[in-house]
Design a protein around this motif. Structure first.
Motif, PDB file in Angstrom:
ATOM      1  N   ALA A   1     -15.423  -6.766   4.107  1.00 35.25           N
ATOM      2  CA  ALA A   1     -14.836  -5.221   4.129  1.00 35.25           C
ATOM      3  C   ALA A   1     -13.207  -5.359   5.040  1.00 35.25           C
ATOM      4  CB  ALA A   1     -15.167  -4.161   4.226  1.00 35.25           C
ATOM      5  N   ILE A   2     -13.317  -6.345   5.713  1.00 31.51           N
ATOM      6  CA  ILE A   2     -12.261  -6.451   6.593  1.00 31.51           C
ATOM      7  C   ILE A   2     -11.792  -7.481   5.802  1.00 31.51           C
ATOM      8  CG2 ILE A   2     -11.667  -7.630   9.186  1.00 31.51           C
ATOM      9  CD1 ILE A   2     -14.108  -6.668  10.127  1.00 31.51           C
ATOM     10  N   LEU A   3     -11.865  -8.765   5.431  1.00 33.56           N
ATOM     11  CA  LEU A   3     -11.655  -9.802   5.240  1.00 33.56           C
ATOM     12  C   LEU A   3     -10.421  -8.586   3.881  1.00 33.56           C
ATOM     13  CD1 LEU A   3     -13.511 -12.593   4.812  1.00 33.56           C
ATOM     14  CD2 LEU A   3     -11.579 -12.468   6.133  1.00 33.56           C
ATOM     15  N   LEU A   4     -11.365  -7.514   2.760  1.00 28.09           N
ATOM     16  CA  LEU A   4     -10.676  -6.926   1.889  1.00 28.09           C
ATOM     17  C   LEU A   4      -9.120  -6.284   2.507  1.00 28.09           C
ATOM     18  CD1 LEU A   4     -13.182  -6.113  -0.677  1.00 28.09           C
ATOM     19  CD2 LEU A   4     -11.293  -8.106  -0.752  1.00 28.09           C
ATOM     20  N   PHE A   5      -9.230  -5.845   3.721  1.00 27.72           N
ATOM     21  CA  PHE A   5      -8.251  -5.041   4.262  1.00 27.72           C
ATOM     22  C   PHE A   5      -7.367  -6.020   4.082  1.00 27.72           C
ATOM     23  CE2 PHE A   5     -11.751  -2.054   6.186  1.00 27.72           C
ATOM     24  CZ  PHE A   5     -11.854  -1.111   4.636  1.00 27.72           C
ATOM     25  N   LEU A   6      -7.315  -7.218   5.161  1.00 25.71           N
ATOM     26  CA  LEU A   6      -6.615  -8.051   5.316  1.00 25.71           C
ATOM     27  C   LEU A   6      -5.576  -8.191   4.371  1.00 25.71           C
ATOM     28  CD1 LEU A   6      -8.109  -9.923   8.143  1.00 25.71           C
ATOM     29  CD2 LEU A   6      -6.762  -8.033   8.540  1.00 25.71           C
ATOM     30  N   LEU A   7      -6.192  -8.379   3.488  1.00 27.42           N
ATOM     31  CA  LEU A   7      -5.649  -8.793   2.196  1.00 27.42           C
ATOM     32  C   LEU A   7      -4.931  -7.978   1.472  1.00 27.42           C
ATOM     33  CD1 LEU A   7      -8.162 -11.192  -0.228  1.00 27.42           C
ATOM     34  CD2 LEU A   7      -6.022 -11.733   1.379  1.00 27.42           C
ATOM     35  N   ALA A   8      -5.298  -6.732   1.648  1.00 23.26           N
ATOM     36  CA  ALA A   8      -4.346  -5.900   1.012  1.00 23.26           C
ATOM     37  C   ALA A   8      -3.570  -4.872   1.826  1.00 23.26           C
ATOM     38  CB  ALA A   8      -5.808  -4.094   0.665  1.00 23.26           C
TER      39      ALA A   8
ATOM     40  N   TYR B   1     -13.737 -11.001  -5.019  1.00 25.97           N
ATOM     41  CA  TYR B   1     -13.197  -9.936  -4.749  1.00 25.97           C
ATOM     42  C   TYR B   1     -12.269 -10.155  -5.060  1.00 25.97           C
ATOM     43  CZ  TYR B   1     -17.772  -7.259  -4.528  1.00 25.97           C
ATOM     44  OH  TYR B   1     -18.939  -7.730  -4.351  1.00 25.97           O
ATOM     45  N   TYR B   2     -11.451 -10.034  -4.683  1.00 28.12           N
ATOM     46  CA  TYR B   2      -9.803 -10.249  -4.459  1.00 28.12           C
ATOM     47  C   TYR B   2      -9.105 -11.080  -6.344  1.00 28.12           C
ATOM     48  CZ  TYR B   2      -5.401 -12.376  -3.832  1.00 28.12           C
ATOM     49  OH  TYR B   2      -3.719 -12.881  -4.767  1.00 28.12           O
ATOM     50  N   PHE B   3     -10.006 -11.985  -6.674  1.00 27.11           N
ATOM     51  CA  PHE B   3      -9.577 -12.364  -7.972  1.00 27.11           C
ATOM     52  C   PHE B   3      -9.686 -11.437  -9.369  1.00 27.11           C
ATOM     53  CE2 PHE B   3     -10.891 -14.947 -11.607  1.00 27.11           C
ATOM     54  CZ  PHE B   3      -9.966 -15.688 -11.949  1.00 27.11           C
ATOM     55  N   ASP B   4     -11.393 -11.250  -8.830  1.00 30.69           N
ATOM     56  CA  ASP B   4     -11.857 -10.383 -10.330  1.00 30.69           C
ATOM     57  C   ASP B   4     -11.173  -8.613 -10.238  1.00 30.69           C
ATOM     58  OD1 ASP B   4     -13.727 -10.797 -12.748  1.00 30.69           O
ATOM     59  OD2 ASP B   4     -15.470 -10.117 -11.746  1.00 30.69           O
ATOM     60  N   HIS B   5     -10.965  -7.999  -8.914  1.00 30.71           N
ATOM     61  CA  HIS B   5     -10.708  -6.785  -9.218  1.00 30.71           C
ATOM     62  C   HIS B   5      -8.760  -6.637  -9.965  1.00 30.71           C
ATOM     63  CE1 HIS B   5     -11.554  -2.555  -7.561  1.00 30.71           C
ATOM     64  NE2 HIS B   5     -10.406  -2.478  -7.241  1.00 30.71           N
TER      65      HIS B   5
ATOM     66  N   ILE C   1       0.605  -1.122   0.140  1.00 33.07           N
ATOM     67  CA  ILE C   1      -0.094   0.094  -0.272  1.00 33.07           C
ATOM     68  C   ILE C   1       1.186   1.292  -0.223  1.00 33.07           C
ATOM     69  CG2 ILE C   1      -1.671   1.637   0.583  1.00 33.07           C
ATOM     70  CD1 ILE C   1      -2.949  -1.011   1.894  1.00 33.07           C
ATOM     71  N   LYS C   2       1.673   1.122   0.971  1.00 35.83           N
ATOM     72  CA  LYS C   2       3.177   2.519   0.873  1.00 35.83           C
ATOM     73  C   LYS C   2       3.458   2.964  -0.721  1.00 35.83           C
ATOM     74  CE  LYS C   2       6.806   4.173   3.289  1.00 35.83           C
ATOM     75  NZ  LYS C   2       8.310   3.255   3.752  1.00 35.83           N
TER      76      LYS C   2
ATOM     77  N   TYR D   1      -3.372  -0.619  -2.304  1.00 35.07           N
ATOM     78  CA  TYR D   1      -4.017   0.298  -2.239  1.00 35.07           C
ATOM     79  C   TYR D   1      -5.417   0.050  -3.047  1.00 35.07           C
ATOM     80  CZ  TYR D   1      -6.330   5.144  -2.235  1.00 35.07           C
ATOM     81  OH  TYR D   1      -6.827   6.068  -2.100  1.00 35.07           O
ATOM     82  N   ASP D   2      -5.919   0.348  -4.521  1.00 32.48           N
ATOM     83  CA  ASP D   2      -6.846  -0.882  -4.945  1.00 32.48           C
ATOM     84  C   ASP D   2      -8.169  -1.316  -4.408  1.00 32.48           C
ATOM     85  OD1 ASP D   2      -6.798   1.460  -6.177  1.00 32.48           O
ATOM     86  OD2 ASP D   2      -6.267   0.610  -8.378  1.00 32.48           O
ATOM     87  N   LEU D   3      -6.883  -2.336  -3.702  1.00 29.38           N
ATOM     88  CA  LEU D   3      -7.799  -2.860  -2.932  1.00 29.38           C
ATOM     89  C   LEU D   3      -8.647  -2.689  -1.811  1.00 29.38           C
ATOM     90  CD1 LEU D   3      -8.813  -6.085  -3.511  1.00 29.38           C
ATOM     91  CD2 LEU D   3      -7.044  -6.968  -2.299  1.00 29.38           C
ATOM     92  N   LEU D   4      -7.335  -1.477  -0.830  1.00 30.53           N
ATOM     93  CA  LEU D   4      -7.616  -1.201   0.464  1.00 30.53           C
ATOM     94  C   LEU D   4      -8.887  -0.035   0.100  1.00 30.53           C
ATOM     95  CD1 LEU D   4      -7.230  -1.042   3.344  1.00 30.53           C
ATOM     96  CD2 LEU D   4      -5.896   0.826   2.646  1.00 30.53           C
TER      97      LEU D   4
END
Length: 714
Positions: A133-140, A308-312, A11-12, A334-337
């Protein structure tokens, strides 16, 4: 992409890279002027019609709880936010078919639970979105996007074909229901009497197949022999929305002579209707959801997060293919976040979330490549002609164009100036000057065809900016206000559009092409080589291709079958995830590494038949087309289903290199000769056709040598 799992590291890096070019993302769009409207309208129509169709599907599958209003608002809201503060502005967001499927599964689960029901369905999905969203945050945060390349073509194309099957399933179900009485309707109405139901169904078939056939035909408009190039290009780009309008108009022809409800039309309440605001205030009901279901929402949330992780990530990856020559950095983490935050917002508003969509994202990049090509071309042509009017030499003309080219690049402060430049144009100039004998001799357009040379040799570049994404998202939002007009579209036209999306996604899908190859008669397989063809047909034995395809087909059928199971259907994304270990650890034991690499290649690679006409003049090949023609740049170079760049592999022949007559003999059609370029031709041919035995490279009627058909595209 470097694999790094340090928290916040990805992300940074994304933020540091994109912040440096944020200002230019906006100034570049505004400097394009009104020309930015062309890619904007192009991608708007490509986004709006599917979203409206998905809204109609949701309205039917959720008993009217969700409609096209919610899908349009979600697409517009997420698109606007992403275009302003997102990392990669080329990425197009929208409500996609996987989201519709998951919401349908969740509604069917909730409506049969007395402590949930349809009343608390949206409140429960709000909790699902929070968990997602919590899971997407962790993945990002943990850098999961750095391993997206492990989702190979095997998973991507199987997922694409699964979605195509679901599209076609919806089209068939929709047409069948046109003959039935809709739920929540009064069966005593005149239009629901048996004779009028049959009439409605038959009219629906006419509208659906009419839209399907004309839309497919319009997509091939650039290959028509009639009309100017600009007209053919306009029909190819905007033919599908035009056909929606045309067949909607056709549906009104029998008006006044049949009951008002025939044909059936899109149903959706206007956003300003009484009670319509209730969907937007589901947050107040979220605490009414029982604790058990709040915890249980984690299960569908896990599946949606995987989707979403895969498709996005794949949509973003396809929008940034290396052949587009993008100069600004990517922003996967960052986009996944950001997608996680957008998912929470959508859940609290009671609307289905939007994510990166295919093929709209690579289509957006392609349209901006066209824009950049036009801007560069106009500037360089004007510069070259200005020099020629001053009797400049060929070397001076090139220097002026090189300077103008560099001025239009506006390199970022942290980047080196473009080293690619007009390298090919320089080489062409030097070659032409050597033919003239003097690079300092005055030149005019009879010697140096400016438009042709620039069209052919300009490098592919993209106008990277945020304005087109912002404008198209705003236009999608404007469709909400136009809902009274949108509701005039017959539902049967949308079923035809679903079938169109299913069929349109097949070209370029190597999985589908291998299925067709399996059903091709052995004596006719050589015809594959007479067109542009994927490289594995030359390098992988047919039996290996067959076994690999049969395995993939069986896996696809299993995934499709799971979607029919009422509760377990929500787990179908897990099957897509399992393909990663299956590909790495199981298939590697049954297939040779070289064969598996060709069948599951990271890029779409093709081998040419013959990219030139074999009608020769004095031993020189005549080129069939160039960017100087009226066709759009990159059109035909990307696959329609996924938007991938087609990479043409050797043998390479250029317009400046004549092919010796001896080499032409090796390019003869396999139906006439056994000496073919491909090492696997004999295997592709199977048994030799009885009718071709002993003919050799001669016409059966005239005994005259005839040219190879390898160079023909169809």
């Amino acid at each position: 992409m470097e694999e790094s799992f340090l928290p916040f590291h990805g992300i940074k890096n994304d933020l540091q890279g994109r912040l440096k070019c944020y200002k230019q993302d906006w100034t570049g769009g505004f400097r394009a002027g009104f020309r930015i409207l062309a890619p904007t309208t192009y991608i708007f129509f490509a986004s709006a019609i599917p979203v409206i169709s998905f809204g109609e599907q949701l309205e039917r599958d959720t008993d009217g709880v969700l409609t096209a209003v919610q899908t349009l608002v979600s697409t517009a809201l997420c698109g606007i936010i992403h275009s302003i503060i997102g990392g990669q502005p080329l990425l197009i967001l929208g409500v996609a078919e996987p989201t519709v499927i998951m919401y349908t599964f969740m509604f069917n689960f909730a409506k049969n639970r007395p402590d949930l029901g349809s009343q608390l369905f949206l409140a429960w999905t709000g909790w699902v979105c929070v968990w997602t969203a919590i899971l997407l945050f962790l993945l990002a945060i943990l850098g999961a996007c750095s391993i997206i390349n492990r989702f190979t073509r095997l998973a991507g194309e199987l997922f694409g074909l699964l979605i195509a099957m679901l599209f076609m399933q919806e089209a068939i179900k929709g047409l069948v229901n046109e003959f039935r009485i809709p739920e929540r309707e009064n069966p005593k109405l005149l239009e629901f009497q048996p004779s009028w139901r049959f009439a409605n169904g038959m009219f629906a078939l006419v509208l659906s197949f009419g839209l399907l056939l004309t839309a497919l035909r319009s997509r091939k408009a650039r290959s028509w022999r009639y009309g100017s190039g600009s007209l053919r290009g306009f029909i190819a780009d905007y033919g599908v929305p035009l056909m929606v309008l045309v067949w909607t108009a056709v549906s009104y022809i029998p008006a006044g002579t049949i009951p008002r409800g025939i044909p059936r039309r899109l149903f959706s309440p206007n956003p300003w209707s009484p009670g319509a605001y209730e969907n937007w205030t589901v947050m107040k009901d979220m605490l009414k959801v029982p604790l058990l279901y709040i915890i249980g929402a984690f299960i569908p949330a896990t599946m949606i997060a995987v989707l979403y992780y895969f498709d996005h990530s794949v949509a973003s990856q396809l929008a940034q293919q290396k052949e587009f020559n993008l100069r600004k950095p990517p922003s996967f983490h960052y986009d996944l976040l950001l997608l996680g935050f957008l998912t929470i917002v959508c859940g609290l508003l009671g609307i289905p979330p939007a994510n990166g969509v295919i093929p709209q994202s690579p289509m957006h990049t392609k349209s901006l490549a066209t824009l950049k090509h036009q801007l560069l071309r106009n500037r360089l042509v004007a510069t070259a002609r200005k020099c020629m009017h001053k009797n400049a030499s060929l070397g001076q003309v090139y220097d002026s164009m090189q300077e103008a080219y560099q001025q239009m690049q506006t390199p970022l402060v942290y980047q080196e100036p473009s080293a690619r430049g007009l390298k090919e144009l320089k080489e062409s100039t030097i070659q032409m000057a050597s033919n003239m004998g003097n690079i300092n001799a005055p030149v005019d357009e009879t010697v140096f065809d400016v438009e042709k040379e620039i069209d052919d040799l300009l490098p592919v570049e993209v106008k990277e900016q945020r304005l087109s994404n912002l404008l198209q998202s705003a236009l999608v939002g404007g469709c909400v206000a136009a809902m009274p007009l949108i509701k005039k579209i017959p539902t049967s036209v949308l079923w035809g559009y679903f079938a169109f999306m299913a069929i349109e996604s097949l070209p370029g899908n190597q999985f589908w092409e291998r299925i067709l190859l399996l059903f091709t008669a052995p004596s006719r397989r050589y015809k594959v080589l007479e067109k542009y063809h994927v490289t594995f047909v030359e390098t992988v034995p047919f039996k290996t291709i067959a076994v690999f395809t049969i395995f993939q087909t069986a896996y696809l059928i299993a995934c499709f079958g799971i979607t029919w199971i009422p509760i377990a259907g929500v787990l179908f994304p897990l099957m897509i995830m399992l393909l990663v270990p299956v590909r790495q650890y199981i298939l590697a034991k049954f297939f040779k590494g070289a064969h598996l690499q060709d069948l599951d290649a990271a890029e779409y690679e093709e081998s040419p038949a013959v990219p030139f006409n074999l009608v020769t003049q004095e031993g020189e090949l005549v080129r069939t087309a160039s960017f100087a023609d009226d066709g759009e740049i990159l059109d035909g170079m990307i696959t329609r289903g996924r938007g991938e760049i087609r990479r043409i592999c050797s043998p390479k022949v250029t317009s400046s290199t004549a092919t010796p007559s001896k080499e032409l003999q090796s390019l003869q059609s396999p139906r006439f000769s056994d000496k073919v370029y491909s090492p696997r031709v004999n295997e592709l041919r199977g048994e030799q056709s009885p009718g071709s035995v002993g003919r050799g490279p001669f016409s059966p009627r005239t005994n005259e040598a005839r040219p190879s058909n390898l160079g023909k595209s169809g």
